[in-house]
Each structure stands twice: as structure tokens, then as C-alpha cells.
Design a protein around this motif. Structure first.
Motif, PDB file in Angstrom:
ATOM      1  N   GLY A   5      -6.703  12.883  -1.051  1.00  0.00           N
ATOM      2  CA  GLY A   5      -7.132  12.035  -2.152  1.00  0.00           C
ATOM      3  C   GLY A   5      -6.475  12.440  -3.461  1.00  0.00           C
ATOM      4  N   LEU A   6      -6.333  13.747  -3.678  1.00  0.00           N
ATOM      5  CA  LEU A   6      -5.647  14.245  -4.868  1.00  0.00           C
ATOM      6  C   LEU A   6      -4.199  13.774  -4.882  1.00  0.00           C
ATOM      7  N   ALA A   7      -3.513  13.946  -3.766  1.00  0.00           N
ATOM      8  CA  ALA A   7      -2.110  13.544  -3.686  1.00  0.00           C
ATOM      9  C   ALA A   7      -1.940  12.043  -3.873  1.00  0.00           C
ATOM     10  N   ASP A   8      -2.861  11.281  -3.313  1.00  0.00           N
ATOM     11  CA  ASP A   8      -2.772   9.827  -3.442  1.00  0.00           C
ATOM     12  C   ASP A   8      -2.908   9.394  -4.893  1.00  0.00           C
ATOM     13  N   ARG A   9      -3.802  10.009  -5.625  1.00  0.00           N
ATOM     14  CA  ARG A   9      -3.981   9.671  -7.043  1.00  0.00           C
ATOM     15  C   ARG A   9      -2.737  10.018  -7.856  1.00  0.00           C
TER      16      ARG A   9
END
Length: 512
Positions: free
Chosen positions: A105-109
């Protein structure tokens, strides 16, 4: 800075608190890590190693010092003055994204692969996103252990741990004490850096008849927010009080109070300035929001700034230096909700501060979520972008062109096509704002300064800035003032605070 061994050794020997949070000192002989200002006798230089984060120290097998509590030092100002991948990732982790959405989720943001994010964080911070989030959970757990009477099982889940066993193991590894031992070591009257209070509630995993996944907290948690001195509270709290939206914000009994919209629920915070700390009194509907609430309050008050570096740079201008010397340590008043601030900036275009507050108060009363505030006069959360997107434009008491600006903004915020979160790229976001109808440079730059946190945002067209510049002998035309302000970079947002402070009514007209 942690790679400059000689400079780090000098800071440790002088116990210079200005460098707390910039780097951490790990002692090879004791396997303890400290902040630079630790009061103990400094170790020999050959026994010191330096790390960029508490998480890196913990990952290398060092435990937190029980004297200086390095895990509670102010955050590094590096991550708030940069807009690159690492800085954006650190801000997201502080906002609890890894705990809620995981590393994917961090990487996607951020728009990068998980591998790229992990590699970049390891290179600059000596720890990956999971280790950074783990260190943050450990700090939250310690705070709850030392300042509340919550059962340990409740604390484990409130701090973000997936199990009580993981909670116990992490606390022992980081602090060399069990959670129960941490609690017994704390004086009943006050822990170092916090004020003990009683918070009762339930968390996921308990069996008290509450809905799973909720935490009810009828009590309040009181703690101290550290910062690097000096801090001048006048413009910081004065600005927040002067622009407070009735129902959402208020100044009461020497404290700035406001409601908070948080990932798991809502909260009310009261922030009171003191010479060496900010007292933060939090009432949360769900204790899992504690870390995020603290992070947003620190961001609101710009507490991780480095005033020494900022003021030294601004003093290089002989016309600005007297303002800095008169009242050093000014901060940029920011926000706890970027979308909220953008909406309020539009509501305040070309009207007085009082009129802007009236417009916002009407929206709050009609579309905000109601909250209970037994200790004051707060009544609502500021409306979400989704709620505002359904507002009938004809009910807005403003010119038609500004209605169009308002409706376009909230629709872009609601559908996600405009992102003002801590992970956004400042330059790209500013360009996106300028592309919206009714958005001029002033509105885009004030959002960049106060919502996005860009320390170099500048307002050369602001009437108050131009008036102050003329009185000081600085150029007063926007182009000439911008050229002169090049020497103030990357701290032009702080120069704005010093210039605004020369006027007894610095916020009386908000242009486009």
C-alpha cells in the motif's frame, strides 16, 4: 549527517540538543543507542557508531537508552523539507500507512515498486519500511504503557501489533524491559516527557460486548510534544486562533482545540504551548489512531523544524535579520487535513478572515459530522470532500465564479484526481491546482505552504507581504521581491511568517 563522524562526535561531546533526531549514537560496548544530548558521560569516539534513525539502531541490535529516551526525540527535519521518494515515504509511515495498508500500500501510494521503496529507505535510513513502522509501534506502545492504565492486551492492539506475543517481544527487544517492567518504572505523577492519565476502553480482541474493530475512550490522554528550541508561539497559535472555524476549532483556557478526522474514527485535541514542549491532550474514539493523531499535531505546529538552520539562513539578509533577532523560532502554521485547508483557502478568496470563517462555519453546521465535546464548544468534524461534493452550489453565499472554483475543487478531491496527501509531489500538485478554474498563484502557494508543507513556498503577491517588504526597504513588487527572496531559499515560507508578523493584522485579506 550520520556519515560525518567528526561532526557527530563534536555534537555528542557538547550534548547539543539541536541535533536530536538528526542522528543517533550507538555505543558498541553497551549496545545502547542515545540521542546526541544524552546526559551520561560520552563514550570514547572509537566506541561510537552513528545511525540515521532509531529503527536502524534497533535493527542493528541496539536498545534505547533509558536516560535520554532517544525514541521520543523530535523527528528529523530532513523529511519535512524534502519532496523526494524517501521523504514522502517517511511522512506516509508516520501517518500509519504501513500499519493500515502494508508495504504494498505504501509503494502504491508513492507510485514505485515495493522493491524500489525498500531499497531507497535502506540506503538513506538504514532500515526498511517494516522496521520503521515497527519502531513507531514500539514508541506508541511505550507511550500507552507509561501514560495510561489500559490493560497490556488493549495496548498491544491499539499500538498496531498483530498479537500480544509480538508486542511483548518487540518491547523487550527495543527497551530491554517487559511492558510490565516499563510501567512499574514510571513515577505515578509523571513519566519523562508525558503526563500520566487514565484512559479506559476496549480494542480488537477483547470481549466486552463492543463492536469488533472499535475502541471507546471516554477518558483523555495527555502527553508532551518535544521540539527544537527556540519556538515562537505568537504567530503559530495566533494564526490558528484568528482563523478558527466555529464548531471545528476554538481557543479556550490557553489552548488551541480542534476536532480531528482520523482513519479509524475521530478525536479532539487541545494543544497548549510551553517554553520547552507542547502539552497535547487527546480524546480519541479509537486508540489505534494515537500515532496518526500525534503525527498530524506535530505537522500542524511544524514541530520537527530546525529553527537554528532556518534563522541562520534568513539572517544573511541584513533587512530581514532584525526581524529574526527580535523573535526567533517562528514556525509555519500548517494543517491536520490537507483537503480541509484547500477548501478553506477557496472559501477565503477575496474576502476578510471573518467572512471566510462564516462561510466555513455554515458548511460545517450543514454538512459536518457531529461530535460530543464535554470539555468545550466543539460540535463537528469538518465535512469530508465526499460530503461537500454533494452540496448544491446555489446554497453557497458567494459569487458564481467562486462557486465553480469550490465545486470543481471538491469534486476532484472526492474522486481522487487531486491528491493533497503527505505523499504528493509538491511541484506536480501545485501545477494541478493552477490548472483548476479560479486558482491563481496565491491560492496554490498558500496551499503548498500550509497544506503540503513546502518550506520554500512563497507569496510575493500577498498584500501583507508587499506592505511589510516596503516598510523594511525590501522590494515591494512581486518580481523584484521574488528575486530578492532567492537568497532565503529553501526557507521562504518561514520568511513569510516573519514578514506577516510586522503587521498587527497580518491576515485581513486573502487574494486569489
Amino acid at each position: 549527517m550520520h556519515t560525518d563522524t567528526e561532526r557527530c562526535v563534536r555534537a555528542v561531546r557538547s550534548k547539543d540538543a539541536r541535533f536530536d533526531g538528526w542522528f543517533f549514537t550507538a555505543v558498541l560496548t553497551t549496545r545502547i543507542y542515545c540521542r546526541p544530548s544524552c546526559p551520561v558521560v560520552p563514550p570514547k569516539p572509537e566506541n561510537m557508531t552513528f545511525h540515521p534513525s532509531a529503527a536502524a539502531c534497533q535493527q542493528a541490535g541496539f536498545r534505547a537508552c533509558k536516560r535520554c529516551r532517544p525514541d521520543t526525540s523530535p523527528g528529523s527535519p530532513e523529511w519535512n523539507r524534502r519532496a523526494d521518494l524517501t521523504a514522502r515515504a517517511v511522512r506516509l509511515i508516520a501517518d500509519g500507512v504501513v500499519d493500515r495498508e502494508g508495504v504494498p500500500g505504501l509503494a502504491d501510494r508513492l507510485g514505485y515498486s515495493t522493491r524500489q521503496v525498500e531499497r531507497q529507505l535502506l540506503a538513506e535510513l538504514g532500515a526498511g519500511p517494516l522496521a520503521l513502522a515497527r519502531a513507531q509501534r514500539a514508541q506508541t506502545a511505550r507511550l500507552l504503557v507509561e501514560t495510561t492504565a489500559l490493560p497490556m492486551a488493549d495496548i498491544a492492539f491499539a499500538a498496531g501489533f498483530s498479537s500480544i506475543r509480538t508486542f511483548n517481544d518487540t518491547v523487550r527487544e527495543v527497551y530491554a524491559l517487559s511492558p510490565s517492567e516499563l510501567r512499574t518504572r514510571v513515577p505515578k505523577s509523571r513519566a519523562a516527557g508525558t503526563t500520566r492519565s487514565t484512559v479506559t476502553g476496549t480494542t480488537p480482541g477483547t470481549t466486552t460486548g463492543t463492536t469488533p474493530g472499535t475502541v471507546t475512550t471516554p477518558g483523555a490522554l495527555s502527553l508532551r510534544l518535544p521540539f527544537r528550541t527556540p519556538l515562537n508561539p505568537d504567530n503559530l497559535f495566533g494564526h490558528l486562533a484568528a482563523t478558527a472555524v466555529p464548531g471545528v476549532e476554538e481557543w479556550r483556557d490557553g489552548a488551541y482545540r480542534r476536532t480531528l478526522r482520523l482513519p479509524y474514527g475521530h478525536g479532539i485535541v487541545a494543544l497548549t504551548p510551553h517554553p520547552d514542549h507542547i502539552v497535547c491532550r487527546l480524546t480519541l474514539s479509537d486508540l489505534r489512531d494515537l500515532t496518526v493523531a500525534i503525527s498530524r499535531c506535530r505537522r500542524l505546529l511544524d514541530l520537527d523544524a530546525d529553527p537554528a538552520a532556518i534563522d541562520d539562513q534568513l539572517r544573511t539578509d541584513p533587512l530581514l535579520a532584525p526581524l529574526v533577532d527580535k523573535a526567533p523560532g517562528r514556525r509555519v502554521p500548517r494543517t491536520v487535513d490537507e483537503a480541509e485547508f484547500a477548501v478553506r483557502a477557496v472559501l477565503g478568496q477575496q474576502v476578510s478572515t471573518a467572512a471566510a470563517r462564516t462561510h466555513a462555519a455554515r458548511l460545517v453546521a450543514a454538512h459536518g459530522d457531529p461530535v460530543d465535546d464535554p470539555e468545550g464548544g466543539l460540535t463537528h468534524l469538518f465535512p469530508s470532500a465526499t460530503a461537500l461534493a454533494s452540496v448544491d452550489p446555489e446554497t453557497l453565499a458567494m459569487p458564481r465564479t467562486r462557486r465553480t472554483t469550490f465545486t470543481t475543487l471538491v469534486s476532484h478531491l472526492a474522486d481522487g484526481s487531486l491528491n493533497l496527501g503527505v505523499e504528493c509531489d509538491w511541484a506536480e500538485t501545485r501545477a494541478g491546482l493552477l490548472a483548476l478554474p479560479g486558482f491563481g498563484p496565491w491560492t496554490a502557494d498558500v496551499i503548498a505552504m500550509r497544506a503540503l508543507g513546502d518550506p520554500d513556498a512563497f507569496l510575493p503577491t500577498d498584500l501583507g507581504i508587499r506592505r511589510a517588504a516596503g516598510e523594511l526597504g525590501l522590494p515591494s513588487t512581486p518580481a523584484a521581491l521574488t528575486a530578492r527572496a532567492a537568497a532565503w531559499r529553501p526557507w521562504r515560507a518561514y520568511a513569510v511568517q516573519y514578514l506577516w508578523a510586522t503587521d498587527s493584522h497580518p491576515i485581513n485579506f486573502l487574494p486569489v
